[in-house]
Design a protein around this motif. Structure first.
Motif, PDB file in Angstrom:
ATOM      1  N   CYS A  61       0.678  -1.382   0.098  1.00  0.00           N
ATOM      2  CA  CYS A  61      -0.248   0.132  -0.063  1.00  0.00           C
ATOM      3  C   CYS A  61       0.678   0.998  -0.203  1.00  0.00           C
ATOM      4  O   CYS A  61       0.810   2.485  -0.672  1.00  0.00           O
ATOM      5  CB  CYS A  61      -0.944   0.305   1.101  1.00  0.00           C
ATOM      6  N   ALA A  65       1.779   4.106  -2.847  1.00  0.00           N
ATOM      7  CA  ALA A  65       1.098   4.952  -2.683  1.00  0.00           C
ATOM      8  C   ALA A  65       2.353   6.601  -3.041  1.00  0.00           C
ATOM      9  O   ALA A  65       1.785   7.350  -3.701  1.00  0.00           O
ATOM     10  CB  ALA A  65       0.264   5.283  -1.043  1.00  0.00           C
ATOM     11  N   VAL A 103      -3.342   7.907  -2.763  1.00  0.00           N
ATOM     12  CA  VAL A 103      -2.153   8.108  -2.130  1.00  0.00           C
ATOM     13  C   VAL A 103      -2.250   8.523  -1.054  1.00  0.00           C
ATOM     14  O   VAL A 103      -2.038   7.823   0.012  1.00  0.00           O
ATOM     15  CB  VAL A 103      -1.336   9.712  -2.264  1.00  0.00           C
ATOM     16  N   ALA A 107      -1.947   5.314   0.939  1.00  0.00           N
ATOM     17  CA  ALA A 107      -1.420   5.097   2.804  1.00  0.00           C
ATOM     18  C   ALA A 107      -2.295   4.722   4.011  1.00  0.00           C
ATOM     19  O   ALA A 107      -1.676   4.621   4.672  1.00  0.00           O
ATOM     20  CB  ALA A 107      -0.810   6.460   2.793  1.00  0.00           C
TER      21      ALA A 107
END
Length: 233
Positions: A61, A65, A103, A107
């Motif tokens: 992840c 991101a 993003v 995140a």
């Protein structure tokens, strides 16, 4: 109140726009930055083996991101080598916002996975440099997104600063966030998890790899938004 800051397009502020070698070097470097960002995301995703544990989703992840979405969200404004060079300015702004929204989503998801993993393993939070840097990067990303909102609602908020100045502040803060994210990614390579899988010369290559797109992004932002005094005739 009119601004005394003038913004030059990429390369023009350096007086190198007419040099074909410079233009082609920029095109190659921007395309290489695209490839590097995507490559880092694929490498980290492969090494983490997503699905094998809760923690395995965290590197996936976070690389999506910051190595992929944030890089693409900035590079799409590049005049040379961007796959979105045919898009209008309005279209680029929308794509930029989409990338930055991804993003925050990716995140936030990565943060959730690492918190859940540490809770299950009964490990303490925020005990490493990587975790501290990551927390600062997430906080800075949220603040930068809020700063971007002010650009959209500039008129409604009746801000005293002019729109060009707000764009300059937004770009400068964005560069700081990207460099902070780069340092955070590099710090992850000093973790026991990463060093257990990658060793020797390959580790050094992976450590230096995030610096290349960071240099390209830094060059793009400073050339495009570097303020200069208007010359009086």
């Amino acid at each position: 109140m009119p601004s005394d800051v003038e913004y030059s397009p990429v390369g023009e502020g350096l007086g190198m726009r007419d040099f074909w070698l410079y233009v082609w070097l920029r095109r190659v470097s921007v395309m290489a930055a695209h490839v590097t960002g995507l490559g880092l995301t694929l490498i980290i995703s492969r090494l983490s083996r997503p699905g094998t544990s809760l923690f395995s989703w965290h590197p996936v992840c976070m690389s999506v991101a910051y190595c992929l979405c944030m890089t693409e969200g900035i590079l799409l404004y590049s005049a040379e080598g961007s796959p979105f060079c045919f898009k209008s300015r309005k279209g680029k702004v929308r794509l930029h916002w989409l990338c930055q929204a991804l993003v925050l989503i990716a995140a936030g998801t990565g943060l959730g996975f690492v918190v859940a993993s540490k809770n299950v393993s009964e490990l303490r939070h925020l005990v490493s440099w990587h975790s501290l840097l990551g927390s600062c990067t997430l906080a800075a990303s949220l603040l930068q997104a809020a700063c971007g909102v002010t650009l959209i609602f500039h008129k409604q908020l009746h801000l005293s600063s002019s729109l060009p100045r707000l764009k300059l502040y937004h770009a400068t803060c964005g560069l700081v966030v990207y460099l902070l994210a780069t340092v955070t990614v590099m710090s992850a390579m000093f973790s026991d998890w990463f060093q257990a899988m990658v060793k020797g010369v390959t580790w050094w290559a992976y450590l230096l790899l995030p610096l290349f797109p960071a240099l390209v992004v830094m060059n793009q932002i400073t050339n495009a938004y570097l303020p200069r005094r208007k010359m009086s005739s």
